[in-house]
Scaffold this motif. Structure first.
Motif, short mmCIF file in Angstrom:
data_model
loop_
_atom_site.label_atom_id
_atom_site.label_comp_id
_atom_site.label_asym_id
_atom_site.label_seq_id
_atom_site.Cartn_x
_atom_site.Cartn_y
_atom_site.Cartn_z
N UNK A 1 41.04 47.53 40.24
CA UNK A 1 41.13 46.08 40.12
C UNK A 1 42.57 45.63 39.88
N UNK A 2 43.25 46.30 38.98
CA UNK A 2 44.65 45.96 38.68
C UNK A 2 45.53 46.23 39.90
N UNK A 3 45.34 47.36 40.56
CA UNK A 3 46.13 47.70 41.74
C UNK A 3 45.92 46.67 42.85
N UNK A 4 44.67 46.30 43.09
CA UNK A 4 44.38 45.31 44.13
C UNK A 4 45.04 43.96 43.81
N UNK B 1 49.33 40.03 45.02
CA UNK B 1 50.50 39.24 44.61
C UNK B 1 51.69 39.53 45.49
N UNK B 2 51.89 40.80 45.82
CA UNK B 2 53.02 41.17 46.68
C UNK B 2 52.83 40.60 48.08
N UNK B 3 51.63 40.72 48.63
CA UNK B 3 51.37 40.23 49.98
C UNK B 3 51.43 38.71 50.08
N UNK B 4 51.15 38.02 48.99
CA UNK B 4 51.17 36.56 49.03
C UNK B 4 52.55 36.00 48.70
#
Length: 151
Positions: free
Chosen positions: A79-82, A87-90
């Motif tokens: 969950x944390x990794x996703x 956040x990085x992709x957005x």
């Protein structure tokens, strides 16, 4: 040794599953919702207590940790990794996610029963020396409510 299947417990678990579905489908905190949430998960814990087999404490803790805590921790880590990947992709357009933020409890809370079951089983091992299973189940039901409130 052949195991005997008790249909009464299958029926109880089936009722519990139906109540879980209704409990999640009913919106709000009405009387029916509160009644269902008051006992649908303790019903599963109660049923599992009748199939308790006494094992050495260390062996049972390791088995329960592998079967309950590791899946819970894995879920939390995924969950944390996703969330970090999103956040990085957005490009920072999504709201900031802080894994330890008090507002993120709902993310970990979705599988709260794994931690609760681990604690109840641990307690159950300590009181298993009592020969009366009804007393044991009543005590464990009480511990369930205590853990449920605490978590």
């Amino acid at each position: 040794m052949k195991t005997i299947r008790l249909n009464q417990f299958d029926i109880l678990k089936g009722i519990g599953i139906i109540l879980v579905m209704f409990g999640h489908a009913i919106l709000g905190n009405g009387l029916i919702h509160n009644l269902i949430y008051g006992f649908h998960m303790p019903l599963f814990f109660f049923c599992s207590g009748f199939f308790f087999k006494d094992k050495p404490l260390k062996e049972s803790i390791i088995k329960d940790a592998k079967g309950l805590l590791i899946p819970w921790m894995t879920f939390c880590c995924v969950l944390i990794l996703c969330s970090f990947i999103l956040q990085i992709l957005s490009n920072g357009l999504s709201p900031q996610f802080h894994p330890l933020d008090e507002n993120c409890y709902i993310l970990y809370y979705t599988i709260w029963f794994l931690v609760c079951m681990f604690i109840v089983r641990l307690f159950y091992r300590f009181i298993s020396k009592i020969n009366n299973r009804l007393i044991i189940n009543i005590l464990c039901w009480g511990v369930f409510f205590f853990v449920y409130i605490a978590i």
